[in-house]
Motif scaffolding. Structure first.
Motif, PDB file in Angstrom:
ATOM      1  N   ASP A 121      -9.017  19.809   7.512  1.00 29.61           N
ATOM      2  CA  ASP A 121      -9.978  19.226   6.166  1.00 29.61           C
ATOM      3  C   ASP A 121      -9.290  18.179   5.488  1.00 29.61           C
ATOM      4  OD1 ASP A 121     -11.393  21.327   7.339  1.00 29.61           O
ATOM      5  OD2 ASP A 121     -10.826  22.860   5.846  1.00 29.61           O
ATOM      6  N   THR A 122      -8.761  17.164   5.952  1.00 28.39           N
ATOM      7  CA  THR A 122      -8.294  16.068   5.072  1.00 28.39           C
ATOM      8  C   THR A 122      -8.716  14.730   5.872  1.00 28.39           C
ATOM      9  OG1 THR A 122      -5.995  15.874   6.475  1.00 28.39           O
ATOM     10  CG2 THR A 122      -6.216  17.447   4.500  1.00 28.39           C
ATOM     11  N   VAL A 123      -8.480  13.926   5.030  1.00 26.81           N
ATOM     12  CA  VAL A 123      -8.924  12.393   5.384  1.00 26.81           C
ATOM     13  C   VAL A 123      -7.494  11.726   5.139  1.00 26.81           C
ATOM     14  CG1 VAL A 123     -10.011  10.023   4.896  1.00 26.81           C
ATOM     15  CG2 VAL A 123     -11.262  12.252   4.889  1.00 26.81           C
ATOM     16  N   SER A 124      -7.040  11.154   6.394  1.00 27.96           N
ATOM     17  CA  SER A 124      -5.744  10.096   6.385  1.00 27.96           C
ATOM     18  C   SER A 124      -6.130   8.774   6.156  1.00 27.96           C
ATOM     19  CB  SER A 124      -5.119  10.109   7.287  1.00 27.96           C
ATOM     20  OG  SER A 124      -4.546  11.669   7.796  1.00 27.96           O
ATOM     21  N   VAL A 125      -5.524   8.111   4.895  1.00 24.25           N
ATOM     22  CA  VAL A 125      -5.646   6.942   4.420  1.00 24.25           C
ATOM     23  C   VAL A 125      -4.546   6.051   4.931  1.00 24.25           C
ATOM     24  CG1 VAL A 125      -5.953   5.167   2.644  1.00 24.25           C
ATOM     25  CG2 VAL A 125      -7.186   7.182   2.542  1.00 24.25           C
ATOM     26  N   ILE A 126      -4.551   5.266   5.940  1.00 25.40           N
ATOM     27  CA  ILE A 126      -3.312   4.492   6.310  1.00 25.40           C
ATOM     28  C   ILE A 126      -3.369   3.049   5.831  1.00 25.40           C
ATOM     29  CG2 ILE A 126      -2.206   3.703   8.504  1.00 25.40           C
ATOM     30  CD1 ILE A 126      -3.845   5.875  10.003  1.00 25.40           C
ATOM     31  N   ARG A 127      -2.468   2.834   4.957  1.00 26.83           N
ATOM     32  CA  ARG A 127      -2.314   1.602   4.203  1.00 26.83           C
ATOM     33  C   ARG A 127      -1.234   0.598   5.231  1.00 26.83           C
ATOM     34  NH1 ARG A 127      -4.311   1.088  -0.913  1.00 26.83           N
ATOM     35  NH2 ARG A 127      -4.701   2.973  -2.134  1.00 26.83           N
ATOM     36  N   ASN A 128      -1.687  -0.599   5.318  1.00 23.74           N
ATOM     37  CA  ASN A 128      -0.944  -1.426   5.996  1.00 23.74           C
ATOM     38  C   ASN A 128      -0.248  -2.348   5.138  1.00 23.74           C
ATOM     39  OD1 ASN A 128       0.334  -3.361   7.679  1.00 23.74           O
ATOM     40  ND2 ASN A 128      -1.808  -3.725   8.905  1.00 23.74           N
ATOM     41  N   ASN A 129       1.149  -2.235   5.027  1.00 20.12           N
ATOM     42  CA  ASN A 129       2.067  -2.834   4.391  1.00 20.12           C
ATOM     43  C   ASN A 129       2.511  -4.163   4.683  1.00 20.12           C
ATOM     44  OD1 ASN A 129       2.001  -0.401   2.298  1.00 20.12           O
ATOM     45  ND2 ASN A 129       3.656   0.295   3.977  1.00 20.12           N
ATOM     46  N   GLY A 130       2.083  -4.473   6.126  1.00 25.42           N
ATOM     47  CA  GLY A 130       2.539  -5.762   6.708  1.00 25.42           C
ATOM     48  C   GLY A 130       3.790  -5.661   7.232  1.00 25.42           C
ATOM     49  N   GLY A 131       4.221  -6.463   8.061  1.00 31.53           N
ATOM     50  CA  GLY A 131       5.589  -6.404   8.804  1.00 31.53           C
ATOM     51  C   GLY A 131       5.806  -5.076   9.803  1.00 31.53           C
ATOM     52  N   GLY A 132       4.741  -4.547  10.021  1.00 32.47           N
ATOM     53  CA  GLY A 132       4.867  -3.197  10.989  1.00 32.47           C
ATOM     54  C   GLY A 132       4.879  -1.980  10.099  1.00 32.47           C
ATOM     55  N   SER A 133       4.925  -2.104   8.892  1.00 33.03           N
ATOM     56  CA  SER A 133       4.983  -0.940   7.951  1.00 33.03           C
ATOM     57  C   SER A 133       3.630  -0.383   7.510  1.00 33.03           C
ATOM     58  CB  SER A 133       5.944  -1.335   6.806  1.00 33.03           C
ATOM     59  OG  SER A 133       6.064  -0.294   5.836  1.00 33.03           O
ATOM     60  N   PHE A 134       3.615   0.999   7.605  1.00 29.76           N
ATOM     61  CA  PHE A 134       2.393   1.816   7.186  1.00 29.76           C
ATOM     62  C   PHE A 134       2.788   2.762   6.180  1.00 29.76           C
ATOM     63  CE2 PHE A 134       1.674  -0.513  11.091  1.00 29.76           C
ATOM     64  CZ  PHE A 134       0.398  -0.837  11.043  1.00 29.76           C
ATOM     65  N   THR A 135       1.928   3.024   5.196  1.00 36.98           N
ATOM     66  CA  THR A 135       2.159   4.131   4.268  1.00 36.98           C
ATOM     67  C   THR A 135       0.819   5.169   4.421  1.00 36.98           C
ATOM     68  OG1 THR A 135       3.218   3.132   2.901  1.00 36.98           O
ATOM     69  CG2 THR A 135       2.312   5.241   2.121  1.00 36.98           C
ATOM     70  N   VAL A 136       0.804   6.541   4.683  1.00 43.31           N
ATOM     71  CA  VAL A 136      -0.024   7.528   5.096  1.00 43.31           C
ATOM     72  C   VAL A 136      -0.441   8.315   3.786  1.00 43.31           C
ATOM     73  CG1 VAL A 136      -1.223   9.160   6.504  1.00 43.31           C
ATOM     74  CG2 VAL A 136       0.354   7.437   7.390  1.00 43.31           C
ATOM     75  N   ILE A 137      -1.568   8.335   3.091  1.00 43.51           N
ATOM     76  CA  ILE A 137      -1.919   9.126   2.288  1.00 43.51           C
ATOM     77  C   ILE A 137      -2.977  10.163   2.478  1.00 43.51           C
ATOM     78  CG2 ILE A 137      -2.933   9.008  -0.243  1.00 43.51           C
ATOM     79  CD1 ILE A 137      -2.341   6.089  -0.420  1.00 43.51           C
ATOM     80  N   GLU A 138      -2.834  11.387   2.185  1.00 42.22           N
ATOM     81  CA  GLU A 138      -3.732  12.413   2.687  1.00 42.22           C
ATOM     82  C   GLU A 138      -4.753  12.867   1.645  1.00 42.22           C
ATOM     83  OE1 GLU A 138      -4.074  13.614   5.757  1.00 42.22           O
ATOM     84  OE2 GLU A 138      -2.364  12.494   6.526  1.00 42.22           O
ATOM     85  N   LEU A 139      -5.743  12.852   1.706  1.00 42.39           N
ATOM     86  CA  LEU A 139      -6.903  13.264   0.665  1.00 42.39           C
ATOM     87  C   LEU A 139      -7.580  14.697   1.298  1.00 42.39           C
ATOM     88  CD1 LEU A 139      -8.819   9.873   0.350  1.00 42.39           C
ATOM     89  CD2 LEU A 139      -6.785  10.944  -0.953  1.00 42.39           C
ATOM     90  N   ALA A 140      -7.858  15.692   0.315  1.00 44.71           N
ATOM     91  CA  ALA A 140      -8.411  16.957   0.480  1.00 44.71           C
ATOM     92  C   ALA A 140      -9.851  16.615   0.742  1.00 44.71           C
ATOM     93  CB  ALA A 140      -8.209  17.767  -0.562  1.00 44.71           C
ATOM     94  N   ALA A 141     -10.446  17.087   1.853  1.00 47.62           N
ATOM     95  CA  ALA A 141     -11.773  16.432   1.919  1.00 47.62           C
ATOM     96  C   ALA A 141     -12.710  17.894   2.293  1.00 47.62           C
ATOM     97  CB  ALA A 141     -11.971  15.766   3.329  1.00 47.62           C
ATOM     98  N   GLY A 142     -14.025  17.786   2.679  1.00 46.68           N
ATOM     99  CA  GLY A 142     -14.796  19.133   2.710  1.00 46.68           C
ATOM    100  C   GLY A 142     -14.419  19.781   3.868  1.00 46.68           C
ATOM    101  N   ALA A 143     -14.968  20.882   4.467  1.00 47.47           N
ATOM    102  CA  ALA A 143     -14.637  21.607   5.407  1.00 47.47           C
ATOM    103  C   ALA A 143     -14.936  20.671   6.768  1.00 47.47           C
ATOM    104  CB  ALA A 143     -15.485  22.841   5.491  1.00 47.47           C
TER     105      ALA A 143
END
Length: 421
Positions: free
Chosen positions: A161-183
């Motif tokens: 029950d989450t949504v993963s936001v994958i931010r591209n930082n450039g240079g092959g680096s990424f940051t993942v943010i998890e958001l609580a979503a509906g069922a």
């Protein structure tokens, strides 16, 4: 809005005319990408100017590339292993490393991860990053979330029950943010849904029968509102595009109901999304959604993978964000994923759909069905009836004013006679 700000399954073709006579499928063919295909993407992977197809398959667990020659004919290309127990699912294409080649991102359902695969320009892929997300990911979309020029991604994780936001930082680096979503979220997408210039997120909640919106506040996503769908349907995938050509991002949602297949569209306006318009087709169960211009009229049409109907369901945009005139393309058993792109070099965009239960892919080539200039009665010919209509409108504006100069006259008559059939 640039193409980078919406899902990579939204693609545009050169506008051929101001009006369309509907989506026309000119031919279909069947390919065999491998066992139990679960995802499909269209892009020029080897840089030859022709559309290719990537298909994610279950065994031995990886991605097969099928190289196009620009005429709708394909040959088997390379294979990229993802792992036998990865649970490879849906895939999306995009330039994740910023070098101008089309890369891939694959959901690894069993590992709760997304793998970013860099393309060397010749359709050879290597791992750029493997990112931990939630379990059982689906409905991926891409876009430039923070307008920094790097391609970001969002994935719905139905098991947690989450949504993963994958931010591209450039240079092959990424940051993942998890958001609580509906069922049981099944799909997610980016879009500037409140019209303030920043990218928000929408996700579908299958079990709550709703769409959950997250507002972008200075780069952080906060719960915004929940849009109830209906007790009669369950939302699956979601994609964003400007569906009514007003310069604002709109939202399209594929939903399944007891009675059949639905496509819900919510038009963006200042402050938020408007009420839904509903397209309905009896029977079927849509799983995945893709957007693109399938009939060369300059507006964005839709294709849905219809699992229970064993078909791709194509719907024409009337230009105002409402859909109709369904075209049903027979596919294999349990059609689970669909993509839109140019596969034959023609002006119209085409469709590829994969079916997991019979290990098949269906390729549907479309053609521009543009009205003939001078065909005023819409019968597909320019003849005596059209001439009578033009003469009746002599000196007036309207449909008989073929050159758009404000009145019907000699140049319009010459145009009609030049197209006489």
């Amino acid at each position: 809005m640039s193409v980078k700000t919406v899902s990579t399954t939204f693609v545009t073709a050169t506008m051929a005319a101001a009006a369309s006579a509907g989506i026309t499928v000119t031919s279909t063919s069947t390919l065999s990408p491998g066992l139990a295909p679960s995802g499909v993407a269209i892009a020029d992977f080897n840089g030859d100017g022709h559309g290719d197809i990537a298909a994610c398959i279950d065994a031995p667990g990886g991605i097969r590339i099928m190289l196009g020659n620009g005429t709708g004919v394909f040959t088997m290309g390379g294979f990229t292993t993802l792992g036998a127990n990865a649970g490879a699912g849906e895939i999306v294409s995009g330039d994740f490393d910023g070098n101008g080649t089309m890369d891939l991102a694959a959901i690894l359902k069993n590992q709760g991860a997304v793998r970013i695969l860099a393309n060397n320009g010749s359709a050879v892929f290597t791992t750029l990053a493997t990112l931990a997300t939630g379990e059982d990911g689906s409905g991926p979309s891409t876009g430039d979330l923070d307008r920094d020029g790097d391609l970001d991604m969002v994935v719905a994780n139905s098991a947690v029950d989450t949504v993963s936001v994958i931010r591209n930082n450039g240079g092959g680096s990424f940051t993942v943010i998890e958001l609580a979503a509906g069922a049981d979220p099944r799909g997610a997408t980016f879009g500037d849904f409140d019209g303030n210039g920043t990218m928000d997120i929408a996700s579908t909640s299958h079990d709550d029968r709703s769409v959950v919106l997250f507002r972008n506040v200075k780069g952080a996503f906060t719960p915004w509102t929940v849009i109830p769908i209906s007790n009669l349907m369950r939302p699956q995938d979601a994609k964003s595009a400007d569906l009514n050509a007003d310069g604002r991002d709109d939202l399209a949602v594929a939903a399944k109901g007891d009675a059949g297949s639905y496509l819900l569209t919510y038009l963006g306006g200042k402050g938020g999304l408007g009420a839904a318009s509903t397209f309905f087709e009896p029977d079927g169960s849509p799983i995945q959604l893709a957007l693109g211009d399938l009939d060369c009229d300059g507006d964005i049409d839709a294709a849905m993978a219809d699992a229970h109907g064993n078909r791709a369901l194509l719907a024409e945009n009337a230009g105002d964000g409402t859909f109709g005139n369904a075209v049903l393309v027979a596919a294999g058993l349990n059609t689970v994923a669909v993509a839109i792109g140019n596969l034959d070099g023609a002006q119209s965009l085409d469709v590829a759909a994969v079916s997991s239960d019979d290990d098949s892919m269906t390729v549907a080539l479309t053609g521009c069905n543009v009205p003939i200039v001078g065909d005023l009665d819409g019968d597909g010919l320019v003849g005596p009836t059209d001439l009578a209509i033009l003469l009746a409108g002599w000196g007036q504006s309207g449909a008989s004013d073929l050159d758009g100069d404000g009145f019907t006259g000699g140049s319009d008559l010459a145009t009609l006679l030049a197209n006489w059939t």
